[in-house]
Design an enzyme around this catalytic site. Structure first.
Site, mmCIF file in Angstrom:
data_model
loop_
_atom_site.group_PDB
_atom_site.id
_atom_site.type_symbol
_atom_site.label_atom_id
_atom_site.label_comp_id
_atom_site.label_asym_id
_atom_site.label_seq_id
_atom_site.Cartn_x
_atom_site.Cartn_y
_atom_site.Cartn_z
ATOM 1 N N GLY A 246 0.800 -1.210 0.000
ATOM 2 C CA GLY A 246 0.000 0.000 0.000
ATOM 3 C C GLY A 246 0.838 1.268 0.000
ATOM 4 O O GLY A 246 1.935 1.320 -0.571
ATOM 5 N N SER A 247 0.346 2.265 0.708
ATOM 6 C CA SER A 247 0.964 3.596 0.626
ATOM 7 C C SER A 247 2.324 3.703 1.291
ATOM 8 O O SER A 247 2.985 4.741 1.160
ATOM 9 C CB SER A 247 0.016 4.645 1.212
#
Length: 563
Positions: free
Chosen positions: A286-287
């Site tokens: 993810g981020s």
């Protein structure tokens, strides 16, 4: 009667003192030979029985490698993590068993977990030797001894004992019934030469030094306890964490839950849910991957920390890139990080280019199988062919799966001045680390990333990880999990990569939480509400063990002096 001269001479000697002495010597020699013959026969039979006990009997294999002491495994401060205890194992000499039925019933009164049919078959086999049960407790040994069954005895063996139980299960690993390492650092110990010492009989408790790890048992306890707490609090299916020294690459603590008590593992290591998610599991991160996208754009010079990037929606290969929360049509590089802008990160990757993007992630070790002592490490996955659309989605953490430990090590390289240092579970000095490190980013890039980490810790999604006095900075990551080839909007894999003290970082502290649920009173189950507080709790409790002193500014220093 006349004797021949020869016979007469011999006869006269028999009656003489010299003749008597000769006869005594003869009897002594004869007696010695007789005793030698008897003892040789007994010795031969003992050797035969010994060989019978060391070979395959009644369909059961008895190891030919002697069961010996293993060295203690200790943490960086000398605290014991694993040690040997003496234990009794039960065996039978079936040829001496008078009544196999009666003996079977007697043993089962103490060891009801044994299979009656298998036990009877062993006792009725008339073989020379058969193991019945290994690793008895003292109470079990005494109870069987009290049965007084002829043909049943005990052999003293060694059993591994782990004072921390489950706390460092995935690091320490396990030994088998013959006290040989089969996973974790126990296996590394054997593969590094200890098994050869066992085989040659040179391993003895008198000559073995303790095997020291980089782990700090106190920090390990904190990390493990916080993971167990988070698993329950966020009603997740799994959690994990690691504390990494950014200047040496030493793993100070690492845990993954669910796990199991090393002293009573049973079949727990084979269960899927007990996977070591930190090094042996791969995930879309993810981020948290925006750490590497931002650093890449800065390092290649396509942006500076003061640049602004277009964050308006755009289309590529039939896909629309737009923000989850729109913060404007352009953002500064720090704000792209702070607001976790997918569009801004995709634009940065596009400015760098596909080939350089892949090369940069490879340089940071994110796409390669990690080289470290722990045997259980997974190979990251990536697209077979990188296209523009792949590069853009990978920029914000979709399309590449890697291990959390790979992620932590890569982040350390961008915080410590720009040097990739292979992770180690063994003690390593800074001088030794300098000999194995390699430059992967410019010092200026590292300074900029520290500033960006700090901003996000103070104002962005990492606020819940900040601890007064310790100044934690970092990046959250909330990734939707892939099921049946599609992203499931209701299942998330969250992470937080933190560094502290951020002005001069010494440690990376990372957490992961798999499928957390919304906590009561919180707006959602994104990483800022679970993974980030997990790191904050770890830092708050472990900082003193890591010898990191809190700072509270000028006023705080004055107060501390007064105190």
């Amino acid at each position: 009667m006349k004797f021949s001269p020869a016979l007469k001479g011999n006869a006269s000697k028999r009656g003489s003192p010299a003749g008597n002495a000769h006869s005594a010597r003869s009897r002594t020699v004869l007696t010695s030979l007789l005793f030698l013959s008897v003892f040789s026969t007994i010795g031969g039979r003992l050797v035969w029985f010994g060989l019978s006990a060391q070979n395959q009997t009644d369909g059961m294999f008895v190891s030919s490698i002697p069961v010996t002491d293993r060295p203690d495994i200790v943490d960086r401060n000398g605290q014991v993590l694993a040690t040997d205890l003496k234990t009794a194992s039960l065996y039978a000499e079936p040829r001496r068993i008078v009544d196999a039925d009666e003996a079977t019933e007697a043993v089962l009164t103490v060891l009801p977990q044994l299979d009656p049919g298998t036990l009877y078959k062993k006792l009725d086999s008339k073989a020379g030797f058969a193991w019945l049960s290994r690793g008895l407790t003292p109470m079990q040994q005494q109870a069987i001894f009290n049965l007084g069954v002829p043909g049943i005895g005990f052999r003293t063996e060694r059993r591994r004992f782990y004072p921390g139980g489950a706390e460092a299960a995935h690091i320490l690993g396990l030994t088998n019934i013959d006290n040989q390492g089969i996973s974790g650092m126990e296996k590394y110990l054997d593969d590094s030469g200890f098994r050869a010492l066992q085989t040659t009989g040179l391993a003895s408790s008198d000559g073995l030094s303790a095997f020291k790890l980089s782990i700090d048992r106190n920090v390990q306890h904190v990390v493990h306890e916080e993971l167990v707490r988070a698993l329950k609090e966020y009603r997740a299916i799994a959690a994990g964490g690691v504390v990494l020294d950014v200047d040496t690459g030493e793993v100070i603590a690492m845990a993954s839950v669910p796990d199991y008590d090393l002293n009573e593992p049973g079949n727990a290591p084979l269960k899927k849910e007990n996977l070591n998610r930190m090094s042996a599991g791969t995930f879309e991160m993810g981020s948290t991957f925006k750490i590497f996208t931002t650093a890449m754009a800065l390092d290649f010079g396509v942006v500076s920390i003061n640049s602004r990037v277009d964050t308006s929606p755009f289309h590529v290969a039939g896909h629309t890139f737009k923000e989850f929360h729109n913060e404007g049509n352009s953002l500064s590089v720090p704000d792209i990080f702070k607001y976790s802008s997918n569009v801004g990160s995709a634009r940065e990757a596009d400015m760098v280019g596909v080939d350089r993007h892949q090369e940069f992630l490879t340089r940071l070790g994110l796409l390669s199988k990690m080289q470290t002592e722990l045997p259980e490490v997974a190979m990251p996955t990536q697209p077979k062919t990188w296209k523009k659309i792949n590069s853009m989605t990978i920029a914000f953490g979709h399309g590449v799966s890697t291990t959390p430990l790979n992620t932590a090590v890569a982040a350390a390289a961008l915080i410590n001045g720009g040097y990739y240092i292979p992770p180690t579970f063994l003690p390593r000095s800074e001088e030794e680390a300098k000999a194995v490190r390699r430059k992967v980013a410019e010092p200026r890039t590292s300074l900029d990333m520290r500033a960006i980490f700090k901003l996000n810790g103070e104002e962005g999604t990492g606020r819940q990880a900040d601890v007064p006095g310790y100044h934690v900075g970092g990046k959250t990551g909330t990734a939707e999990k892939v099921e049946n080839g599609r992203y499931n909007h209701n299942k998330r894999f969250n992470a937080f990569v933190g560094a502290f003290p951020i002005d001069k970082p010494r440690y990376i502290v990372m957490s992961i939480i798999d499928e957390p649920q919304v906590e009561k009173g919180k707006p959602n189950a994104q990483a800022g509400w679970n993974a980030a507080p997990m790191v904050g709790n770890m830092v708050r409790r472990a900082a003193s063990f890591l010898h990191v002193q809190p700072t509270f500014g000028e006023v705080g220093r004055d107060l501390m002096r007064g105190y």
